[in-house]
Motif scaffolding. Structure first.
Motif, PDB file in Angstrom:
ATOM      1  N   ARG A   2      52.805  46.274  40.290  1.00 55.66           N
ATOM      2  CA  ARG A   2      51.749  46.378  41.301  1.00 55.66           C
ATOM      3  C   ARG A   2      50.724  45.277  41.039  1.00 55.66           C
ATOM      4  O   ARG A   2      49.762  45.456  40.295  1.00 55.66           O
ATOM      5  N   ILE A   3      50.990  44.132  41.653  1.00 56.81           N
ATOM      6  CA  ILE A   3      50.242  42.899  41.391  1.00 56.81           C
ATOM      7  C   ILE A   3      48.746  43.065  41.603  1.00 56.81           C
ATOM      8  O   ILE A   3      47.945  42.640  40.769  1.00 56.81           O
ATOM      9  N   ARG A   4      48.343  43.671  42.709  1.00 53.58           N
ATOM     10  CA  ARG A   4      46.906  43.779  43.005  1.00 53.58           C
ATOM     11  C   ARG A   4      46.179  44.608  41.955  1.00 53.58           C
ATOM     12  O   ARG A   4      45.049  44.293  41.565  1.00 53.58           O
ATOM     13  N   LEU A   5      46.808  45.660  41.481  1.00 51.52           N
ATOM     14  CA  LEU A   5      46.214  46.515  40.453  1.00 51.52           C
ATOM     15  C   LEU A   5      45.961  45.714  39.171  1.00 51.52           C
ATOM     16  O   LEU A   5      44.884  45.798  38.576  1.00 51.52           O
ATOM     17  N   VAL A   6      46.925  44.908  38.789  1.00 50.76           N
ATOM     18  CA  VAL A   6      46.794  44.069  37.598  1.00 50.76           C
ATOM     19  C   VAL A   6      45.735  42.984  37.828  1.00 50.76           C
ATOM     20  O   VAL A   6      44.901  42.726  36.954  1.00 50.76           O
ATOM     21  N   ARG A   9      42.173  44.251  37.496  1.00 51.35           N
ATOM     22  CA  ARG A   9      41.806  44.474  36.088  1.00 51.35           C
ATOM     23  C   ARG A   9      41.501  43.144  35.418  1.00 51.35           C
ATOM     24  O   ARG A   9      40.496  43.004  34.700  1.00 51.35           O
ATOM     25  N   HIS A  10      42.332  42.141  35.665  1.00 53.01           N
ATOM     26  CA  HIS A  10      42.123  40.817  35.059  1.00 53.01           C
ATOM     27  C   HIS A  10      40.841  40.158  35.564  1.00 53.01           C
ATOM     28  O   HIS A  10      40.155  39.474  34.791  1.00 53.01           O
ATOM     29  N   LEU A  11      40.514  40.345  36.841  1.00 53.23           N
ATOM     30  CA  LEU A  11      39.268  39.782  37.395  1.00 53.23           C
ATOM     31  C   LEU A  11      38.035  40.287  36.650  1.00 53.23           C
ATOM     32  O   LEU A  11      37.033  39.593  36.563  1.00 53.23           O
ATOM     33  N   ARG A  12      38.143  41.476  36.118  1.00 51.37           N
ATOM     34  CA  ARG A  12      37.028  42.090  35.387  1.00 51.37           C
ATOM     35  C   ARG A  12      37.145  41.899  33.878  1.00 51.37           C
ATOM     36  O   ARG A  12      36.363  42.452  33.117  1.00 51.37           O
ATOM     37  N   ASN A  13      38.153  41.123  33.465  1.00 50.62           N
ATOM     38  CA  ASN A  13      38.394  40.866  32.040  1.00 50.62           C
ATOM     39  C   ASN A  13      38.483  42.149  31.219  1.00 50.62           C
ATOM     40  O   ASN A  13      37.887  42.261  30.153  1.00 50.62           O
TER      41      ASN A  13
END
Length: 80
Positions: A2-6, A9-13
């Motif tokens: 689920r690309i958007r979910l990952v 999370r990465h956008l928020r470090n």
């Protein structure tokens, strides 16, 4: 996956563990959700939707995918 979910999370470090701690679920569960190996309950889906500020349909597109079966079983009449 689920690309958007990952991506959110990465956008928020954040790590999977950090997200799990914030939402009150296990790290393993977050990992399974991201990989698509588990589906969230409505309560968890709502928590993720609020936390990331992204609609559930964007975070979990595979759950909301509509797939129409266009083949009929031989001898049965279509329902239209």
């Amino acid at each position: 996956m689920r690309i958007r979910l990952v991506q959110e999370r990465h956008l928020r470090n954040l790590t999977q563990k950090q997200v799990a701690d914030i939402l009150g679920v296990s790290e393993v569960y977050i990992r399974k959700l991201e990989k698509g190996d588990a589906n969230p309950g409505r309560k968890t889906m709502l928590k993720l939707e609020i936390f990331y500020g992204v609609r559930d349909r964007e975070l979990f597109p595979d759950i909301f995918k509509v797939d129409f079966d266009t083949k009929c079983i031989e001898g049965e009449m279509p329902l239209s």
